[in-house]
Motif scaffolding. Structure first.
Motif, PDB file in Angstrom:
ATOM      1  N   GLU A 242       0.988  -1.351  -0.218  1.00 56.43           N
ATOM      2  CA  GLU A 242      -0.300   0.152   0.025  1.00 56.43           C
ATOM      3  C   GLU A 242       0.315   1.093  -0.103  1.00 56.43           C
ATOM      4  O   GLU A 242       0.727   2.394  -0.433  1.00 56.43           O
ATOM      5  N   SER A 243       2.001   1.215   0.654  1.00 59.60           N
ATOM      6  CA  SER A 243       3.248   2.105   0.390  1.00 59.60           C
ATOM      7  C   SER A 243       3.802   2.701  -0.636  1.00 59.60           C
ATOM      8  O   SER A 243       3.700   3.644  -1.035  1.00 59.60           O
ATOM      9  N   LEU A 244       4.149   2.165  -0.675  1.00 60.80           N
ATOM     10  CA  LEU A 244       4.540   1.294  -2.245  1.00 60.80           C
ATOM     11  C   LEU A 244       3.440   2.130  -3.683  1.00 60.80           C
ATOM     12  O   LEU A 244       4.015   3.216  -4.323  1.00 60.80           O
ATOM     13  N   ARG A 245       2.463   2.148  -3.541  1.00 58.68           N
ATOM     14  CA  ARG A 245       1.297   2.754  -3.920  1.00 58.68           C
ATOM     15  C   ARG A 245       1.160   4.672  -3.793  1.00 58.68           C
ATOM     16  O   ARG A 245       1.086   5.557  -5.101  1.00 58.68           O
ATOM     17  N   LEU A 246       1.103   4.649  -2.329  1.00 57.27           N
ATOM     18  CA  LEU A 246       1.014   5.741  -2.291  1.00 57.27           C
ATOM     19  C   LEU A 246       2.528   6.532  -2.582  1.00 57.27           C
ATOM     20  O   LEU A 246       2.220   7.643  -3.600  1.00 57.27           O
ATOM     21  N   ILE A 247       3.519   6.245  -2.690  1.00 52.94           N
ATOM     22  CA  ILE A 247       4.748   6.754  -3.077  1.00 52.94           C
ATOM     23  C   ILE A 247       4.709   6.830  -4.523  1.00 52.94           C
ATOM     24  O   ILE A 247       4.919   8.037  -4.971  1.00 52.94           O
ATOM     25  N   ARG A 248       4.246   5.908  -5.242  1.00 50.72           N
ATOM     26  CA  ARG A 248       4.499   6.167  -6.619  1.00 50.72           C
ATOM     27  C   ARG A 248       3.260   7.167  -7.177  1.00 50.72           C
ATOM     28  O   ARG A 248       3.544   8.086  -8.490  1.00 50.72           O
ATOM     29  N   SER A 249       2.144   7.951  -6.319  1.00 52.83           N
ATOM     30  CA  SER A 249       1.230   7.786  -6.392  1.00 52.83           C
ATOM     31  C   SER A 249       1.128   9.266  -7.208  1.00 52.83           C
ATOM     32  O   SER A 249       0.495  10.431  -7.078  1.00 52.83           O
ATOM     33  N   CYS A 250       2.478  10.042  -5.861  1.00 55.55           N
ATOM     34  CA  CYS A 250       3.221  10.900  -5.729  1.00 55.55           C
ATOM     35  C   CYS A 250       3.890  11.684  -5.902  1.00 55.55           C
ATOM     36  O   CYS A 250       4.153  13.090  -6.152  1.00 55.55           O
ATOM     37  N   GLY A 251       4.079  10.795  -7.604  1.00 52.64           N
ATOM     38  CA  GLY A 251       5.051  11.177  -8.057  1.00 52.64           C
ATOM     39  C   GLY A 251       6.858  10.748  -8.093  1.00 52.64           C
ATOM     40  O   GLY A 251       7.638  10.660  -9.261  1.00 52.64           O
ATOM     41  N   PHE A 252       6.962   9.910  -7.333  1.00 53.09           N
ATOM     42  CA  PHE A 252       8.371   9.193  -6.921  1.00 53.09           C
ATOM     43  C   PHE A 252       8.669   8.025  -7.975  1.00 53.09           C
ATOM     44  O   PHE A 252       7.199   7.164  -7.786  1.00 53.09           O
ATOM     45  N   ARG A 253       9.574   8.135  -8.256  1.00 53.93           N
ATOM     46  CA  ARG A 253      10.594   7.176  -8.938  1.00 53.93           C
ATOM     47  C   ARG A 253      11.358   5.808  -8.677  1.00 53.93           C
ATOM     48  O   ARG A 253      11.882   4.739  -9.055  1.00 53.93           O
ATOM     49  N   SER A 254      11.868   6.109  -7.504  1.00 50.61           N
ATOM     50  CA  SER A 254      13.059   5.761  -6.866  1.00 50.61           C
ATOM     51  C   SER A 254      13.016   5.576  -5.294  1.00 50.61           C
ATOM     52  O   SER A 254      12.206   7.025  -4.680  1.00 50.61           O
ATOM     53  N   LEU A 255      14.193   5.133  -5.007  1.00 48.27           N
ATOM     54  CA  LEU A 255      13.910   4.668  -3.272  1.00 48.27           C
ATOM     55  C   LEU A 255      15.451   4.468  -3.726  1.00 48.27           C
ATOM     56  O   LEU A 255      15.574   3.955  -4.131  1.00 48.27           O
ATOM     57  N   TYR A 256      16.532   4.860  -2.443  1.00 51.66           N
ATOM     58  CA  TYR A 256      17.678   4.532  -1.772  1.00 51.66           C
ATOM     59  C   TYR A 256      17.253   3.608  -1.138  1.00 51.66           C
ATOM     60  O   TYR A 256      16.833   3.151  -0.470  1.00 51.66           O
ATOM     61  N   ILE A 257      18.419   2.999  -1.580  1.00 54.96           N
ATOM     62  CA  ILE A 257      19.550   1.708  -0.548  1.00 54.96           C
ATOM     63  C   ILE A 257      20.380   2.065   0.062  1.00 54.96           C
ATOM     64  O   ILE A 257      21.142   3.052  -0.689  1.00 54.96           O
ATOM     65  N   LEU A 258      21.056   0.964   0.892  1.00 54.39           N
ATOM     66  CA  LEU A 258      22.511   1.888   0.862  1.00 54.39           C
ATOM     67  C   LEU A 258      23.252   0.706   0.295  1.00 54.39           C
ATOM     68  O   LEU A 258      22.784  -1.086   0.728  1.00 54.39           O
ATOM     69  N   LYS A 259      24.462   0.688  -0.439  1.00 53.96           N
ATOM     70  CA  LYS A 259      25.222  -0.090  -1.022  1.00 53.96           C
ATOM     71  C   LYS A 259      26.661   0.843  -0.856  1.00 53.96           C
ATOM     72  O   LYS A 259      27.130   1.367  -1.218  1.00 53.96           O
ATOM     73  N   ASP A 260      27.595  -0.490  -0.440  1.00 54.33           N
ATOM     74  CA  ASP A 260      29.312  -0.361  -0.060  1.00 54.33           C
ATOM     75  C   ASP A 260      29.403   1.140   0.213  1.00 54.33           C
ATOM     76  O   ASP A 260      30.524   2.195   0.036  1.00 54.33           O
ATOM     77  N   GLY A 261      28.617   1.195   1.458  1.00 58.46           N
ATOM     78  CA  GLY A 261      28.394   2.409   2.004  1.00 58.46           C
ATOM     79  C   GLY A 261      28.439   4.130   1.454  1.00 58.46           C
ATOM     80  O   GLY A 261      28.509   5.225   1.972  1.00 58.46           O
ATOM     81  N   GLU A 262      27.531   4.284   0.236  1.00 53.83           N
ATOM     82  CA  GLU A 262      26.733   5.084   0.035  1.00 53.83           C
ATOM     83  C   GLU A 262      25.086   4.267  -0.549  1.00 53.83           C
ATOM     84  O   GLU A 262      24.754   3.512  -1.065  1.00 53.83           O
ATOM     85  N   PHE A 263      24.346   5.432   0.062  1.00 54.43           N
ATOM     86  CA  PHE A 263      22.828   5.413   0.021  1.00 54.43           C
ATOM     87  C   PHE A 263      22.954   6.199  -1.801  1.00 54.43           C
ATOM     88  O   PHE A 263      22.968   7.260  -2.195  1.00 54.43           O
ATOM     89  N   ILE A 264      22.337   4.255  -2.701  1.00 58.81           N
ATOM     90  CA  ILE A 264      22.301   5.056  -3.985  1.00 58.81           C
ATOM     91  C   ILE A 264      20.758   4.872  -4.245  1.00 58.81           C
ATOM     92  O   ILE A 264      19.730   4.630  -3.815  1.00 58.81           O
ATOM     93  N   PRO A 265      20.332   6.009  -5.696  1.00 57.20           N
ATOM     94  CA  PRO A 265      18.917   5.573  -6.052  1.00 57.20           C
ATOM     95  C   PRO A 265      18.883   4.000  -6.631  1.00 57.20           C
ATOM     96  O   PRO A 265      19.388   3.459  -7.425  1.00 57.20           O
ATOM     97  N   ALA A 266      17.436   3.327  -6.151  1.00 52.54           N
ATOM     98  CA  ALA A 266      17.382   2.163  -7.082  1.00 52.54           C
ATOM     99  C   ALA A 266      15.331   2.549  -8.106  1.00 52.54           C
ATOM    100  O   ALA A 266      14.984   2.720  -7.021  1.00 52.54           O
ATOM    101  N   ASP A 267      15.443   1.998  -8.894  1.00 54.41           N
ATOM    102  CA  ASP A 267      13.673   2.007  -9.509  1.00 54.41           C
ATOM    103  C   ASP A 267      12.901   1.885  -8.327  1.00 54.41           C
ATOM    104  O   ASP A 267      13.185   0.406  -7.956  1.00 54.41           O
TER     105      ASP A 267
END
Length: 272
Positions: A242-267
């Motif tokens: 449900e939260s992913l649907r809400l986030i998408r409906s507000c326009g967001f197209r990426s979420l951030y994850i931590l990888k190799d010590g850095e926060f990066i966007p993922a689709d």
């Protein structure tokens, strides 16, 4: 992809051991799990003590090694704004949150219970709801200057007991203006989480922050992640779909994850 970076265990106010949480995360198909025990705060009865913080660090590091071929684990901490951690060094990430308000002589938690919340409103603010919101968002915004903080925790925690809008309307113009000022003060210097913890605990039907604030976050170019603020392994992925649907409906197209010590966007379409 399934990720949660806001997880509590028996080291603070969670119900499960870290190992139990990891096993449940694997069962539920999580790729990444970040632990974020409550950092020591002297007026918080539910936080980690200085002594068991050291045990917490050792335990999560050991689990990282043990489970490295099955799930990515991160060692984090949830730091209350009023008590900054002495060192960032042991941690992979830091969540910065505001749980307490003060009248200058004592601190009281805004999220302990509805009764405590309204007692704060009367004792500290003489019933002035906007004054209370002003103080709260000022405290949240001040974390923009905290170098150790990566993620702003549950942006509108002040509205935890407001599902019936008895405190304020979620779209109250004066309240919204304070939240918006806070969001733009922080800007892109920190990540913001969409946090489903209040849904798991039965106090809200939608995640933090409310939809109108999510729309402001989108306008501000904010960076988001989705977390469950898990205190019980059965709710590790609470309301994610449900939260992913809400986030998408507000326009967001990426979420951030931590990888190799850095926060990066993922689709965002990679998440479930």
């Amino acid at each position: 992809m399934r990720v949660n970076m806001h997880t509590h265990s028996v080291f603070c106010d969670g119900k499960d051991t870290p190992r139990e949480m990891v096993e449940t995360a694997i069962e539920k198909g999580f790729d990444i799990l970040g632990f974020s025990g409550h950092g020591y705060t002297p007026y918080d009865d539910t936080c980690m003590s200085p002594e068991n913080t050291e045990e917490y660090i050792r335990t999560i590091r050991s689990l990282q090694e043990e489970y490295r071929d099955r799930i990515t684990l991160y060692l984090g901490i949830e730091q209350d704004k009023t008590r900054r951690i002495p060192s960032r060094d042991p941690y992979d990430f830091v969540i910065g949150s505001v749980h307490f308000l003060s009248d200058g002589t004592e601190f009281r938690p805004v999220d302990m219970s509805k009764e405590v919340f309204y007692q704060i409103l009367e004792d500290f603010y003489h019933g002035d709801r906007i004054a209370m919101a002003r103080d709260y968002y000022r405290e949240v915004a001040s974390q923009a200057e905290f170098e150790e903080v990566d993620i702003i925790g549950h942006l509108d925690l002040l509205m935890k007991y407001n599902e019936d809008e008895s405190f304020l309307r979620f779209d109250d113009p004066s309240y919204t203006a304070l939240a918006e000022e806070c969001i733009y003060t922080i800007g892109t210097r920190k990540l913001f989480e969409v946090n489903t913890g209040a849904i798991a605990r039965g106090t809200r039907k939608t995640p933090y922050p409310a939809r109108n604030l999510l729309e402001i976050l989108y306008s501000a170019g904010a960076k988001l992640m989705l977390n469950s603020d898990c205190h019980n392994r059965n709710y590790l992925d609470c309301a994610f779909e449900e939260s992913l649907r809400l986030i998408r409906s507000c326009g967001f197209r990426s979420l951030y994850i931590l990888k190799d010590g850095e926060f990066i966007p993922a689709d965002i379409d990679l998440f479930h």
